[in-house]
Write a protein that holds these residues in place. Structure first.
Motif, PDB file in Angstrom:
ATOM      1  N   VAL A 163      41.989  53.373  42.829  1.00 14.25           N
ATOM      2  CA  VAL A 163      41.079  53.779  41.754  1.00 14.25           C
ATOM      3  C   VAL A 163      40.185  52.592  41.441  1.00 14.25           C
ATOM      4  N   MET A 164      38.875  52.812  41.394  1.00 18.24           N
ATOM      5  CA  MET A 164      37.966  51.713  41.132  1.00 18.24           C
ATOM      6  C   MET A 164      36.715  52.196  40.402  1.00 18.24           C
ATOM      7  N   GLY A 165      36.146  51.299  39.605  1.00 20.60           N
ATOM      8  CA  GLY A 165      34.912  51.606  38.904  1.00 20.60           C
ATOM      9  C   GLY A 165      33.718  51.433  39.817  1.00 20.60           C
ATOM     10  N   THR A 166      32.662  52.201  39.578  1.00 19.75           N
ATOM     11  CA  THR A 166      31.441  52.071  40.365  1.00 19.75           C
ATOM     12  C   THR A 166      30.280  51.733  39.453  1.00 19.75           C
ATOM     13  N   ASP A 167      29.664  50.612  39.740  1.00 20.56           N
ATOM     14  CA  ASP A 167      28.541  50.126  38.955  1.00 20.56           C
ATOM     15  C   ASP A 167      27.709  49.227  39.855  1.00 20.56           C
ATOM     16  N   GLY A 168      26.499  49.657  40.159  1.00 21.07           N
ATOM     17  CA  GLY A 168      25.676  48.944  41.128  1.00 21.07           C
ATOM     18  C   GLY A 168      25.310  47.535  40.747  1.00 21.07           C
ATOM     19  N   ASN A 169      25.564  47.146  39.512  1.00 24.49           N
ATOM     20  CA  ASN A 169      25.096  45.832  39.061  1.00 24.49           C
ATOM     21  C   ASN A 169      26.206  44.813  38.845  1.00 24.49           C
ATOM     22  N   SER A 170      27.451  45.169  39.154  1.00 19.81           N
ATOM     23  CA  SER A 170      28.493  44.194  38.860  1.00 19.81           C
ATOM     24  C   SER A 170      29.635  44.238  39.846  1.00 19.81           C
ATOM     25  N   GLY A 171      30.288  43.103  39.938  1.00 15.90           N
ATOM     26  CA  GLY A 171      31.564  42.881  40.573  1.00 15.90           C
ATOM     27  C   GLY A 171      31.982  43.751  41.738  1.00 15.90           C
ATOM     28  N   VAL A 172      33.025  44.526  41.516  1.00 12.98           N
ATOM     29  CA  VAL A 172      33.641  45.309  42.578  1.00 12.98           C
ATOM     30  C   VAL A 172      32.630  46.254  43.205  1.00 12.98           C
ATOM     31  N   GLN A 173      31.795  46.881  42.373  1.00 14.94           N
ATOM     32  CA  GLN A 173      30.787  47.797  42.900  1.00 14.94           C
ATOM     33  C   GLN A 173      29.865  47.095  43.890  1.00 14.94           C
ATOM     34  N   LYS A 174      29.482  45.859  43.564  1.00 16.89           N
ATOM     35  CA  LYS A 174      28.579  45.115  44.436  1.00 16.89           C
ATOM     36  C   LYS A 174      29.252  44.849  45.777  1.00 16.89           C
ATOM     37  N   MET A 175      30.538  44.545  45.749  1.00 14.56           N
ATOM     38  CA  MET A 175      31.251  44.197  46.974  1.00 14.56           C
ATOM     39  C   MET A 175      31.584  45.425  47.818  1.00 14.56           C
ATOM     40  N   ILE A 176      31.837  46.550  47.144  1.00 14.95           N
ATOM     41  CA  ILE A 176      32.333  47.715  47.852  1.00 14.95           C
ATOM     42  C   ILE A 176      31.281  48.803  48.005  1.00 14.95           C
ATOM     43  N   PHE A 177      30.680  49.215  46.903  1.00 11.68           N
ATOM     44  CA  PHE A 177      29.838  50.394  46.940  1.00 11.68           C
ATOM     45  C   PHE A 177      28.369  50.048  47.140  1.00 11.68           C
ATOM     46  N   GLY A 178      28.106  49.282  48.169  1.00 12.61           N
ATOM     47  CA  GLY A 178      26.746  48.985  48.563  1.00 12.61           C
ATOM     48  C   GLY A 178      26.412  49.813  49.789  1.00 12.61           C
ATOM     49  N   SER A 179      25.712  49.208  50.735  1.00 11.98           N
ATOM     50  CA  SER A 179      25.283  49.952  51.914  1.00 11.98           C
ATOM     51  C   SER A 179      26.447  50.347  52.810  1.00 11.98           C
ATOM     52  N   ASN A 180      27.598  49.695  52.650  1.00  8.45           N
ATOM     53  CA  ASN A 180      28.746  49.993  53.513  1.00  8.45           C
ATOM     54  C   ASN A 180      29.781  50.882  52.842  1.00  8.45           C
ATOM     55  N   THR A 181      29.373  51.621  51.817  1.00 12.36           N
ATOM     56  CA  THR A 181      30.316  52.442  51.056  1.00 12.36           C
ATOM     57  C   THR A 181      31.187  53.311  51.946  1.00 12.36           C
ATOM     58  N   ILE A 182      30.559  54.087  52.791  1.00 12.50           N
ATOM     59  CA  ILE A 182      31.307  55.056  53.581  1.00 12.50           C
ATOM     60  C   ILE A 182      32.244  54.363  54.554  1.00 12.50           C
ATOM     61  N   GLY A 231      30.639  53.936  32.454  1.00  9.60           N
ATOM     62  CA  GLY A 231      30.446  54.577  31.161  1.00  9.60           C
ATOM     63  C   GLY A 231      31.161  55.892  30.976  1.00  9.60           C
ATOM     64  N   MET A 232      31.815  56.396  32.019  1.00  6.89           N
ATOM     65  CA  MET A 232      32.495  57.680  31.893  1.00  6.89           C
ATOM     66  C   MET A 232      33.850  57.491  31.225  1.00  6.89           C
ATOM     67  N   LYS A 233      34.104  58.249  30.193  1.00 13.34           N
ATOM     68  CA  LYS A 233      35.357  58.176  29.460  1.00 13.34           C
ATOM     69  C   LYS A 233      36.332  59.230  29.962  1.00 13.34           C
ATOM     70  N   PHE A 234      37.583  58.830  30.053  1.00 14.43           N
ATOM     71  CA  PHE A 234      38.579  59.769  30.553  1.00 14.43           C
ATOM     72  C   PHE A 234      38.874  60.856  29.535  1.00 14.43           C
ATOM     73  N   ASP A 235      38.998  62.082  30.035  1.00 13.94           N
ATOM     74  CA  ASP A 235      39.456  63.208  29.237  1.00 13.94           C
ATOM     75  C   ASP A 235      40.369  64.013  30.137  1.00 13.94           C
ATOM     76  N   ALA A 236      41.200  64.828  29.555  1.00 11.46           N
ATOM     77  CA  ALA A 236      42.092  65.652  30.367  1.00 11.46           C
ATOM     78  C   ALA A 236      41.262  66.523  31.299  1.00 11.46           C
ATOM     79  N   TYR A 237      41.682  66.601  32.551  1.00 13.93           N
ATOM     80  CA  TYR A 237      40.957  67.418  33.513  1.00 13.93           C
ATOM     81  C   TYR A 237      41.050  68.892  33.132  1.00 13.93           C
ATOM     82  N   LYS A 238      39.904  69.550  33.138  1.00 17.99           N
ATOM     83  CA  LYS A 238      39.856  70.990  32.880  1.00 17.99           C
ATOM     84  C   LYS A 238      39.389  71.758  34.112  1.00 17.99           C
ATOM     85  N   ASN A 239      38.386  71.225  34.782  1.00 17.06           N
ATOM     86  CA  ASN A 239      37.835  71.875  35.969  1.00 17.06           C
ATOM     87  C   ASN A 239      37.742  70.863  37.105  1.00 17.06           C
TER      88      ASN A 239
END
Length: 276
Positions: A114-133, A149-157
């Motif tokens: 489980v990881m956060g995705t944010d194009g401007n910081s840390g882990v996102q920069k290292m992982i979710f760049g051009s080599n994401t797939i 920025g997404m807040k967790f809520d109980a899954y409904k759908n």
């Protein structure tokens, strides 16, 4: 007991994803491994061996202090959300991030990342760049990416894209476990580009999963990504799951164009499973 690996740079985005990680752990009876990786700087020039060693020791000490200082914050997040009962283990490693990530997955027998995705910081920069797939594919275990920025809520759908192949059922059965714990509905989506689909396969799936909380949806669109966008909006999907057999499809999912389209729609977390 299942194991979730949570790589973090202790950013706000990562801390938000941490809440997802521990909620997921609660849902499936898992423990969480928090991994922080730092790299020693590359030093060039004519510095003395003693000075280089001092630099390395300073970096290592600073990384350890940062790691130690952030542990209470993560434990407080768990406490504030009534998740103190989740087993959380902390790992600090030096080295190449991707190498350490894969090594930890193997050594600790990790089930999910489980990881956060944010194009401007840390882990996102290292992982979710051009080599994401390529990165997602190389890890060979399911990866849940949580948008900034997404807040967790109980899954409904819960959304699940499928081509009604036998190989998809392993991922679907895992999602059923989550759905049952959250009293959620799984929307099993198939995209038909030409108006045709395997009706016999659909009938067999409906029969096999008739006692599970699953609705089968057929979308007609020449562009699967457009269909997914409509699917997320119409069904109010709060967790989208895909099987990574189709590299082209995942390229589009993580493309800047797709991100721009859903930027104002609060993109759902994406759970990527791997075709066995």
């Amino acid at each position: 007991m299942k194991k979730i690996l949570f790589p973090t740079d202790f950013s706000e985005t990562a801390n938000n994803a941490f809440l997802y990680a521990i909620n997921l752990a609660k849902s499936i009876g898992a423990e969480v491994y928090v991994l922080h990786v730092y790299e020693l700087p590359m030093i060039t020039g004519s510095l003395s061996a003693g000075l280089i060693q001092n630099v390395y020791e300073t970096v290592e000490l600073g990384s350890f202090e940062n790691f130690k200082d952030n542990i209470p914050q993560l434990r407080q997040i768990a406490k504030d959300n009534n998740l103190s009962d989740i087993t959380i283990k902390f790992i600090l490693e030096e080295g190449n991030f991707l190498y350490i990530l894969r090594e930890t997955i193997t050594e600790e027998n990790i089930d999910y990342v489980v990881m956060g995705t944010d194009g401007n910081s840390g882990v996102q920069k290292m992982i979710f760049g051009s080599n994401t797939i390529n990165v997602i594919t190389s890890m060979k275990i399911p990866v849940l990416s949580v948008p900034r920025g997404m807040k967790f809520d109980a899954y409904k759908n819960i959304g699940f894209t499928t081509v009604f192949e036998q190989k998809d059922k392993e991922a679907l059965k895992y999602l059923i476990e989550i759905a049952n714990r959250h009293k959620a509905t799984i929307h099993c989506m198939h995209v038909s580009k030409d108006g045709k689909y395997n009706e016999n396969a659909l009938a067999l799936w409906q029969k096999e999963f008739e006692n599970d909380p699953i609705l089968f949806e057929i979308f007609y669109d020449s562009d699967p990504v457009n269909a997914v966008l409509d699917f997320i909006k119409e069904k109010k999907i709060d967790l989208l799951s895909v099987v990574s057999r189709n590299k082209g499809f995942l390229d589009k999912i993580f493309s800047p164009g797709f991100t721009k389209k859903i930027a104002n729609k609060n993109l759902t977390p994406l759970f990527v499973f791997h075709e066995k």
